[in-house]
Enzyme design. Structure first.
Site, PDB file in Angstrom:
ATOM      1  N   ALA A 108      -6.758   2.410   8.022  1.00 15.33           N
ATOM      2  CA  ALA A 108      -5.354   2.688   8.319  1.00 15.33           C
ATOM      3  C   ALA A 108      -5.214   3.311   9.713  1.00 15.33           C
ATOM      4  O   ALA A 108      -5.652   2.732  10.694  1.00 15.33           O
ATOM      5  CB  ALA A 108      -4.778   3.588   7.225  1.00 15.33           C
ATOM      6  N   ASP A 150       0.815  -1.208   0.000  1.00 12.04           N
ATOM      7  CA  ASP A 150       0.000   0.000   0.000  1.00 12.04           C
ATOM      8  C   ASP A 150       0.854   1.266   0.000  1.00 12.04           C
ATOM      9  O   ASP A 150       0.441   2.301  -0.529  1.00 12.04           O
ATOM     10  CB  ASP A 150      -0.934   0.005   1.209  1.00 12.04           C
ATOM     11  CG  ASP A 150      -2.152  -0.892   0.998  1.00 12.04           C
ATOM     12  OD1 ASP A 150      -2.374  -1.319  -0.156  1.00 12.04           O
ATOM     13  OD2 ASP A 150      -2.874  -1.162   1.976  1.00 12.04           O
ATOM     14  N   GLY A 151       2.061   1.194   0.582  1.00  8.44           N
ATOM     15  CA  GLY A 151       2.954   2.347   0.572  1.00  8.44           C
ATOM     16  C   GLY A 151       3.389   2.699  -0.842  1.00  8.44           C
ATOM     17  O   GLY A 151       3.413   3.878  -1.226  1.00  8.44           O
ATOM     18  N   SER A 209      -6.502   2.483  14.196  1.00  8.47           N
ATOM     19  CA  SER A 209      -5.684   2.383  15.404  1.00  8.47           C
ATOM     20  C   SER A 209      -6.088   3.413  16.452  1.00  8.47           C
ATOM     21  O   SER A 209      -5.795   3.249  17.640  1.00  8.47           O
ATOM     22  CB  SER A 209      -4.198   2.551  15.053  1.00  8.47           C
ATOM     23  OG  SER A 209      -3.918   3.872  14.638  1.00  8.47           O
ATOM     24  N   ASP A 248      -3.323  15.467  21.656  1.00  6.21           N
ATOM     25  CA  ASP A 248      -2.122  15.242  20.847  1.00  6.21           C
ATOM     26  C   ASP A 248      -2.316  15.645  19.393  1.00  6.21           C
ATOM     27  O   ASP A 248      -1.364  16.016  18.709  1.00  6.21           O
ATOM     28  CB  ASP A 248      -1.712  13.768  20.908  1.00  6.21           C
ATOM     29  CG  ASP A 248      -1.086  13.399  22.245  1.00  6.21           C
ATOM     30  OD1 ASP A 248      -0.880  14.320  23.070  1.00  6.21           O
ATOM     31  OD2 ASP A 248      -0.808  12.209  22.465  1.00  6.21           O
TER      32      ASP A 248
END
EC number: 2.7.1.23
Length: 264
Positions: free
Chosen positions: A162, A45-46, A166, A150
């Site tokens: 993606a 995917d990168g 997370s 953050d």
């Protein structure tokens, strides 16, 4: 038909690229890395994200295909063993185009500096350059909340699998033209409060992040991360542009989710 092939750069991917170019030589296919109609990404995917950004100014004229030489990807779903079959199908033009929504990010600066616009296939994140991250979140010109934490992540439907995942965000089917905002470690106590939940925005909604104190931010767009100074506003909206995939077979999105996160 004009095509180009990009590779991850490892031995396996480079060899597969050369073999496919040789295979296309038997058909009426022209290699053209300037104005291709088909872009094939070999790697993961990168590698696919890099190919997308390389040709993001020509999205209406291109259909993308991904071949994974490592783990199954959400964009790279063909296996190396299927490369010969893919060459034949492409040469015959036997494919349909499937489109996914994209994210438009606009960064506005202080007086005298031109705004910058970016296109994301997965997501855009905003973090402080070092100090506390404090921004006002404005939805369709109406103040929603003051966020402290953050950072924040805005993702496309396909990008929800993606970084968004997370962060505890929901997974969205790419047929939904929307974007999702998720928090990164928000500060919630008796003094400061945020919504504390992912927010999903439909097409035509505009989300604006406006600095409260610090105006220097680390802003990422997919795999690109840049320090932006003197930021006045960061605007997110579903882009009018879309990415197009060449599809030769049925591979449902939820099957892809299952194979990637539950079991292959």
């Amino acid at each position: 038909m004009k095509y180009m092939i990009t590779s991850k750069g490892d031995e396996k991917s480079d060899l597969l690229r050369l073999n496919m170019i040789a295979g296309f030589g038997e058909y009426d296919m022209e290699y053209d890395d300037v104005e291709p109609e088909i872009v094939i990404s070999i790697g993961g995917d990168g590698t696919f994200l890099s190919a997308f950004h390389q040709y993001e100014e020509r999205l209406d004229e291109i259909a993308f295909i991904g071949i994974h030489t490592g783990h199954l990807g959400f964009y790279a779903d063909w296996r190396p063993a299927e490369a010969d079959k893919l060459v034949k199908l492409l040469a015959k033009g036997e494919y349909q185009k499937v489109s996914y929504p994209l994210l438009k990010t606009t960064v506005k600066y202080g007086i005298g500096k031109k705004e910058a616009t970016y296109l994301a296939l997965n997501e855009s994140t905003v973090k402080s350059s070092g100090g506390p991250f404090v921004v006002d979140v404005v939805i369709n010109d109406i103040h929603f909340e003051r966020f402290r934490g953050d950072g924040l992540c805005m993702s496309t439907p396909s990008g929800t699998t993606a970084y968004n995942k997370s962060l505890g965000g929901a997974l969205m089917h790419p047929s939904i033209e929307a974007m999702q905002l998720t928090e990164m470690a928000s500060i919630n106590n008796r003094v400061y409060r945020t919504i504390g939940s992912p927010l999903v925005f439909p097409k035509h909604h505009v989300v604006s992040l406006q600095p409260v104190n610090d105006k220097d931010f680390q802003i990422s767009v997919d795999h690109l991360s840049i320090l932006h100074r003197d930021v006045q506003e960061i605007r997110y909206e579903v882009s009018a542009k879309k990415i197009h995939f060449a599809r030769f077979r049925s591979f449902p999105f939820w099957r892809r989710v299952h194979d990637s996160f539950i079991e292959d």
